[in-house]
Every structure is written in structure tokens, then in C-alpha cells.
Design a protein around this motif. Structure first.
Motif, PDB file in Angstrom:
ATOM      1  N   VAL A 239       0.904  -1.296  -0.009  1.00  0.00           N
ATOM      2  CA  VAL A 239       0.009  -0.075  -0.021  1.00  0.00           C
ATOM      3  C   VAL A 239       0.752   1.377  -0.068  1.00  0.00           C
ATOM      4  CG1 VAL A 239      -1.648   1.276   1.378  1.00  0.00           C
ATOM      5  CG2 VAL A 239      -1.906  -1.268   1.113  1.00  0.00           C
ATOM      6  N   GLY A 240       1.871   1.196   0.911  1.00  0.00           N
ATOM      7  CA  GLY A 240       2.948   2.672   0.784  1.00  0.00           C
ATOM      8  C   GLY A 240       3.628   2.426  -0.494  1.00  0.00           C
ATOM      9  N   PHE A 241       3.790   1.612  -1.154  1.00  0.00           N
ATOM     10  CA  PHE A 241       4.344   1.595  -2.465  1.00  0.00           C
ATOM     11  C   PHE A 241       3.394   2.217  -3.480  1.00  0.00           C
ATOM     12  CE2 PHE A 241       7.125  -2.428  -1.452  1.00  0.00           C
ATOM     13  CZ  PHE A 241       8.274  -1.465  -0.779  1.00  0.00           C
ATOM     14  N   LEU A 242       2.320   1.670  -3.481  1.00  0.00           N
ATOM     15  CA  LEU A 242       1.209   2.296  -4.460  1.00  0.00           C
ATOM     16  C   LEU A 242       0.824   3.707  -3.860  1.00  0.00           C
ATOM     17  CD1 LEU A 242      -1.125  -0.859  -4.406  1.00  0.00           C
ATOM     18  CD2 LEU A 242       0.037   0.006  -6.419  1.00  0.00           C
ATOM     19  N   VAL A 243       0.784   4.094  -2.808  1.00  0.00           N
ATOM     20  CA  VAL A 243       0.654   5.579  -2.655  1.00  0.00           C
ATOM     21  C   VAL A 243       1.750   6.310  -2.999  1.00  0.00           C
ATOM     22  CG1 VAL A 243       0.001   7.044  -0.902  1.00  0.00           C
ATOM     23  CG2 VAL A 243      -1.107   4.845  -0.867  1.00  0.00           C
ATOM     24  N   ALA A 244       2.905   5.930  -2.810  1.00  0.00           N
ATOM     25  CA  ALA A 244       4.164   6.714  -3.093  1.00  0.00           C
ATOM     26  C   ALA A 244       4.408   6.696  -4.767  1.00  0.00           C
ATOM     27  CB  ALA A 244       5.231   6.480  -2.576  1.00  0.00           C
ATOM     28  N   GLY A 245       3.683   5.732  -5.458  1.00  0.00           N
ATOM     29  CA  GLY A 245       4.181   5.535  -6.741  1.00  0.00           C
ATOM     30  C   GLY A 245       5.407   5.157  -7.320  1.00  0.00           C
ATOM     31  N   LEU A 264      13.600 -13.458   7.217  1.00  0.00           N
ATOM     32  CA  LEU A 264      14.935 -12.506   7.067  1.00  0.00           C
ATOM     33  C   LEU A 264      14.117 -10.990   7.295  1.00  0.00           C
ATOM     34  CD1 LEU A 264      16.393 -14.208   4.202  1.00  0.00           C
ATOM     35  CD2 LEU A 264      17.114 -14.330   6.841  1.00  0.00           C
ATOM     36  N   PRO A 265      15.001 -10.075   7.750  1.00  0.00           N
ATOM     37  CA  PRO A 265      14.659  -8.718   7.897  1.00  0.00           C
ATOM     38  C   PRO A 265      14.184  -8.148   6.775  1.00  0.00           C
ATOM     39  CG  PRO A 265      17.167  -8.848   7.999  1.00  0.00           C
ATOM     40  CD  PRO A 265      16.611 -10.275   8.055  1.00  0.00           C
ATOM     41  N   THR A 266      13.067  -7.493   6.619  1.00  0.00           N
ATOM     42  CA  THR A 266      12.518  -6.874   5.373  1.00  0.00           C
ATOM     43  C   THR A 266      13.167  -5.756   5.073  1.00  0.00           C
ATOM     44  OG1 THR A 266      10.689  -5.886   6.648  1.00  0.00           O
ATOM     45  CG2 THR A 266      10.179  -8.089   5.770  1.00  0.00           C
ATOM     46  N   ILE A 267      13.787  -5.111   6.057  1.00  0.00           N
ATOM     47  CA  ILE A 267      14.523  -3.740   5.847  1.00  0.00           C
ATOM     48  C   ILE A 267      15.567  -4.031   4.446  1.00  0.00           C
ATOM     49  CG2 ILE A 267      16.599  -4.330   7.187  1.00  0.00           C
ATOM     50  CD1 ILE A 267      14.658  -0.826   6.722  1.00  0.00           C
ATOM     51  N   VAL A 268      16.161  -5.144   4.201  1.00  0.00           N
ATOM     52  CA  VAL A 268      16.864  -5.415   3.101  1.00  0.00           C
ATOM     53  C   VAL A 268      16.031  -5.062   1.900  1.00  0.00           C
ATOM     54  CG1 VAL A 268      18.151  -7.186   1.797  1.00  0.00           C
ATOM     55  CG2 VAL A 268      18.000  -7.324   4.296  1.00  0.00           C
ATOM     56  N   VAL A 269      15.021  -5.094   1.727  1.00  0.00           N
ATOM     57  CA  VAL A 269      14.097  -4.659   0.401  1.00  0.00           C
ATOM     58  C   VAL A 269      13.716  -3.412   0.793  1.00  0.00           C
ATOM     59  CG1 VAL A 269      12.116  -4.974  -0.618  1.00  0.00           C
ATOM     60  CG2 VAL A 269      13.360  -6.996  -0.056  1.00  0.00           C
ATOM     61  N   LEU A 270      13.284  -2.734   1.925  1.00  0.00           N
ATOM     62  CA  LEU A 270      12.665  -1.429   1.998  1.00  0.00           C
ATOM     63  C   LEU A 270      13.661  -0.401   2.012  1.00  0.00           C
ATOM     64  CD1 LEU A 270      10.063  -2.438   4.808  1.00  0.00           C
ATOM     65  CD2 LEU A 270       9.709  -2.041   2.530  1.00  0.00           C
ATOM     66  N   LEU A 271      14.906  -0.487   2.465  1.00  0.00           N
ATOM     67  CA  LEU A 271      15.847   0.436   2.603  1.00  0.00           C
ATOM     68  C   LEU A 271      16.186   0.836   1.178  1.00  0.00           C
ATOM     69  CD1 LEU A 271      17.683   2.079   4.009  1.00  0.00           C
ATOM     70  CD2 LEU A 271      19.446   0.287   4.380  1.00  0.00           C
ATOM     71  N   PRO A 272      16.449   0.041   0.051  1.00  0.00           N
ATOM     72  CA  PRO A 272      16.771   0.513  -1.136  1.00  0.00           C
ATOM     73  C   PRO A 272      15.599   1.192  -1.810  1.00  0.00           C
ATOM     74  CG  PRO A 272      17.385  -1.543  -1.260  1.00  0.00           C
ATOM     75  CD  PRO A 272      16.849  -1.310   0.134  1.00  0.00           C
ATOM     76  N   THR A 286       9.396  12.411   1.557  1.00  0.00           N
ATOM     77  CA  THR A 286      10.513  11.480   1.921  1.00  0.00           C
ATOM     78  C   THR A 286      10.664  11.132   3.187  1.00  0.00           C
ATOM     79  OG1 THR A 286      11.755  12.271   0.032  1.00  0.00           O
ATOM     80  CG2 THR A 286      12.963  11.032   1.664  1.00  0.00           C
ATOM     81  N   THR A 287      10.488  12.266   3.928  1.00  0.00           N
ATOM     82  CA  THR A 287      10.535  11.859   5.416  1.00  0.00           C
ATOM     83  C   THR A 287       9.197  10.991   5.934  1.00  0.00           C
ATOM     84  OG1 THR A 287      11.351  13.907   5.867  1.00  0.00           O
ATOM     85  CG2 THR A 287      10.388  12.862   7.868  1.00  0.00           C
ATOM     86  N   LEU A 288       8.038  11.126   5.423  1.00  0.00           N
ATOM     87  CA  LEU A 288       6.840  10.380   5.797  1.00  0.00           C
ATOM     88  C   LEU A 288       7.043   9.029   5.065  1.00  0.00           C
ATOM     89  CD1 LEU A 288       4.080  13.036   4.957  1.00  0.00           C
ATOM     90  CD2 LEU A 288       4.948  12.367   7.241  1.00  0.00           C
ATOM     91  N   PHE A 289       7.515   8.871   4.003  1.00  0.00           N
ATOM     92  CA  PHE A 289       7.734   7.708   3.336  1.00  0.00           C
ATOM     93  C   PHE A 289       8.696   6.785   4.071  1.00  0.00           C
ATOM     94  CE2 PHE A 289       9.455   4.707   0.281  1.00  0.00           C
ATOM     95  CZ  PHE A 289       8.330   4.115  -0.278  1.00  0.00           C
ATOM     96  N   GLY A 290       9.825   7.395   4.481  1.00  0.00           N
ATOM     97  CA  GLY A 290      10.843   6.883   5.473  1.00  0.00           C
ATOM     98  C   GLY A 290      10.620   6.337   6.584  1.00  0.00           C
ATOM     99  N   VAL A 291       9.714   7.148   7.372  1.00  0.00           N
ATOM    100  CA  VAL A 291       9.138   6.816   8.638  1.00  0.00           C
ATOM    101  C   VAL A 291       8.256   5.656   8.639  1.00  0.00           C
ATOM    102  CG1 VAL A 291       7.737   7.493  10.616  1.00  0.00           C
ATOM    103  CG2 VAL A 291       9.437   8.942   9.515  1.00  0.00           C
ATOM    104  N   TYR A 292       7.256   5.751   7.648  1.00  0.00           N
ATOM    105  CA  TYR A 292       6.213   4.659   7.332  1.00  0.00           C
ATOM    106  C   TYR A 292       6.972   3.319   7.030  1.00  0.00           C
ATOM    107  CZ  TYR A 292       2.366   2.054   5.201  1.00  0.00           C
ATOM    108  OH  TYR A 292       1.362   0.983   4.962  1.00  0.00           O
ATOM    109  N   MET A 293       8.058   3.237   6.233  1.00  0.00           N
ATOM    110  CA  MET A 293       8.404   2.048   5.821  1.00  0.00           C
ATOM    111  C   MET A 293       9.416   1.405   6.908  1.00  0.00           C
ATOM    112  SD  MET A 293       7.482   0.759   2.893  1.00  0.00           S
ATOM    113  CE  MET A 293       6.674   1.475   1.666  1.00  0.00           C
ATOM    114  N   ILE A 294      10.088   2.402   7.679  1.00  0.00           N
ATOM    115  CA  ILE A 294      10.723   1.813   9.095  1.00  0.00           C
ATOM    116  C   ILE A 294       9.852   1.063  10.004  1.00  0.00           C
ATOM    117  CG2 ILE A 294      11.899   2.591  11.020  1.00  0.00           C
ATOM    118  CD1 ILE A 294      13.238   4.703   9.486  1.00  0.00           C
ATOM    119  N   ALA A 295       8.436   1.815   9.952  1.00  0.00           N
ATOM    120  CA  ALA A 295       7.612   1.343  10.844  1.00  0.00           C
ATOM    121  C   ALA A 295       7.265  -0.313  10.268  1.00  0.00           C
ATOM    122  CB  ALA A 295       6.273   2.325  11.002  1.00  0.00           C
TER     123      ALA A 295
END
Length: 368
Positions: A239-245, A264-272, A286-295
Motif C-alpha cells: 500500500v505504501g509503494f502504491l501511494v508513493a508511486g 529475514l529482515p524486510t529492511i533489506v528490501v525496504l531500505l533501497p 520523503t520523511t513520511l515515506f521513510g518513517v512509514y517504511m521503517i514502521a
């Protein structure tokens, strides 16, 4: 009648009886094989439906009792709600995944895939910024030579990418069918539990009910605490990917799902993805997207204690091997079924092993 005649007559009767038994066994085997051939295309769907029904049974029972609904009506409404909540984002993500996979596959085969130059602000990302900037620039400058050097591997990766995307689309359809069938299992869960106990007694005697209860608890534990968390994380990330385009949102979501399932930690995919978004967007978005993905990446620390309150005795290696083996065997569907089936086999084996040890200890104590 002399002794020889009696022996001949007895041998004739034994031969006839043996032939009758062989014919009966042959007919039963033919019937079993025939039934198996008929039901084989639906085995994965039925197993998946049983896993879904077992995982959602406590929630279904609680909602049905609060609303005062009958089993059939409650199961129907619950199934429709589940289809709406899960299938809507799944269909959107699978569609984008299939389109993106085909585009990337064609560009890789034609050698037209272009990697844009890395923005300078990527260097400012803490810890990984400088390293990531260097790798990005090398891909931008030497992509053509890399493609030529690793053309066989790229061809295989392209084929895998397309097949995986297509398999994910088929997996969504199978999941929809499994959810529909799970509604039937939920509607008749009491008779299903009685059938499981009867089957357990027939297969394992007095210990049959213990094995049946263990199977139910294991399936529910893994389905809720491992697969449930993985699906929730994947949906939240998608959902986050779709909203952010984010381009290729479906593929990124699939990778999140696979990593979360194999623990395995999903941060491996989310960080790039966050780094890419920071280089292209910037500012508050960017800040909102980064915070959301960290969550999203950290959400398993909150979800697992909630969904896995009773604890799980299966080693993570069992879940990992089951998920990967199932994925290699049956694609996306096997990713879920493999983890549950191998965990169930492990638990049954350990129970059988410990029962044997306990019996030996009791025998030694009795002799003393």
C-alpha cells in the motif's frame, strides 16, 4: 479322505483366499489411485484453505458470537469481508508486478535498460550513502558491459522474473479460491474437528487425539505467527509503494513477502526503495515515506507477540527450509504451504520421538 487329500484341499482354499485378498487389495488401490488423480489438482488449494480456516477460526468464532449469526451466514459474511480486505490490494499489486516484470525482462533482453545517474544527495544518507552512491554510479557507467558479461545469468534471471510474476498472479487466483473454500470449512468447523479426532484415532490409536490437537495447534501457530505477520507486512508495504508511486510496486511487495515468510529482515528490501525515493522526491514526502517504511520493517516485533501469544516451538530453520522448499516446488502457494507442512511434520516427529523416550524411561523406572 486321506491326509494328502486334506492338505491339497486346504492348499486350494488358501490359494483361493489369497487370490481373493489380492483382488480386493488391487481394487482398493485402483480406487485410491483414481480418487487421488481426480483430487490432485485441488490438493494445494484445499490445504491452503484448511490453513486459512485454522488460522482465522478464533477470530471468526468471536465475531460470529458477538453478532449472533448462524454458522453458514457468519462464514459467508466473514469470507466476503476477507476477500474484500485482502484481494483488492493483492490484485492491484499483482497487476503492477506482471507489467513491470515484462518491461524489465524485455529491456534486459534487448540491452536497453538504462540506469540513471545517482544524485549527489544520495551521499548524504547516513551509514550507507557513500557505498550506495558508488555502486549506483558503476551501474550507470558500465551497465552494457555488465549485461554482456553476465548474459546467460541475466537470461535465466529474466525467465525467473517473468515466471515468478505470472505465478504470483496465479497465486492470487488460487488464494481467492482457497479463501472461498475456507469459508466452507469455517461453517462446518465443529464437524471438521470431530472428523480430525476420528481420523487421528484410526491412524494412531489412543494417541490419535493428541496428534490431531498437535496438528491443529501447529498449523494455527505457524499460520498466525509467521504467515499472518508476513502477509500483513507485505500488504502494508505494498500500500505504501502504491501511494508513493514506486515503480514495480508489485515486485517489491513480493520480495517483502518472501523475506518476511522466511524470517529475514524486510529492511533489506525496504531500505533501497527508501533511498531511491529520497533521491527522486525529497522534502516532507520523503520523511513520511521513510518513517512509514521503517514502521513496516519493525512491525513484526509488535505483530508476532500479538498473533503468536502462545509461543512457537518450531525452529526458524524449519520455517525457512519449508518456505524456500515449498516456493521452489510450487511457487507462491508453496511458500505458505511448505512452511506449515514442514513445521507440522517436525512437531509430529518430535512428539513421536519424545513419546518413545518417555516410554523407555517409564520401563526403566518400573524395573527399578
Amino acid at each position: 479322505m486321506d491326509k494328502t487329500a486334506i492338505e491339497v484341499e486346504q492348499q486350494t482354499k488358501d490359494t483361493r483366499r489369497a487370490m481373493e485378498i489380492a483382488v480386493r487389495i488391487g481394487l482398493v488401490l485402483c480406487l485410491v489411485v483414481w480418487c487421488f488423480q481426480i483430487i490432485r489438482p485441488f490438493i494445494s488449494t484445499l490445504v491452503w484453505a484448511m490453513i486459512i480456516a485454522s488460522a482465522l477460526l478464533p477470530l471468526y468464532g468471536s465475531l460470529r458470537e458477538k453478532m449472533g449469526l448462524s454458522h453458514k451466514l457468519g462464514a459467508t459474511l466473514f469470507t466476503l469481508l476477507l476477500l474484500a480486505l485482502v484481494l483488492t490490494p493483492s490484485i492491484l499489486l499483482s497487476e503492477t508486478m506482471l507489467i513491470t516484470a515484462r518491461e524489465y525482462a524485455n529491456e534486459l533482453q534487448d540491452g536497453t535498460l538504462a540506469i540513471p545517474a545517482a544524485p549527489e544527495r544520495v551521499r548524504d544518507i547516513p551509514v550507507v550513502g557513500e557505498r550506495f552512491f558508488t555502486i549506483w554510479q558503476e551501474a550507470n557507467e558500465n551497465l552494457e558491459s555488465v549485461l554482456q558479461q553476465f548474459q546467460p545469468q541475466i537470461r535465466d534471471a529474466t525467465r525467473w522474473l517473468v515466471n515468478t510474476a505470472a505465478g504470483a498472479g496465479l497465486g492470487v487466483l488460487q488464494f481467492a479460491l482457497a479463501v472461498a473454500v475456507s469459508g466452507i470449512f469455517l461453517a462446518y468447523n465443529e464437524s471438521g474437528a470431530d472428523f480430525a479426532r476420528r481420523l487421528g484415532r484410526r491412524l494412531a490409536g489412543e494417541d490419535g487425539e493428541t496428534f490431531a490437537a498437535l496438528a491443529s495447534n501447529t498449523v494455527r501457530s505457524v499460520a498466525q505467527g509467521v504467515l499472518g505477520v508476513a502477509v500483513i507486512q507485505a500488504i502494508l508495504a505494498g500500500v505504501g509503494f502504491l501511494v508513493a508511486g514506486v515503480p514495480g510496486a508489485g515486485l517489491w511487495t513480493l520480495l517483502v513477502l518472501i523475506l518476511a515468510t522466511v524470517q529475514l529482515p524486510t529492511i533489506v528490501v525496504l531500505l533501497p526503495v527508501v533511498i531511491w525515493y529520497a533521491s527522486s522526491a525529497g522534502g516532507l514526502a520523503t520523511t513520511l515515506f521513510g518513517v512509514y517504511m521503517i514502521a513496516v520493517a519493525l512491525s513484526d516485533n509488535v505483530l508476532k507477540p500479538i498473533l503468536l501469544g502462545r509461543g512457537s516451538s518450531q525452529p526458524m530453520a524449519v520455517i525457512f527450509l519449508g518456505a524456500i522448499g515449498g516456493f521452489l516446488l510450487s511457487g507462491i502457494v508453496g511458500l505458505f504451504i511448505g512452511a506449515v507442512v514442514l513445521a507440522l511434520g517436525y512437531e509430529v516427529f518430535m512428539l513421536w520421538l519424545l513419546q518413545d523416550v518417555h516410554a523407555l524411561e517409564e520401563g526403566v523406572n518400573a524395573n527399578d
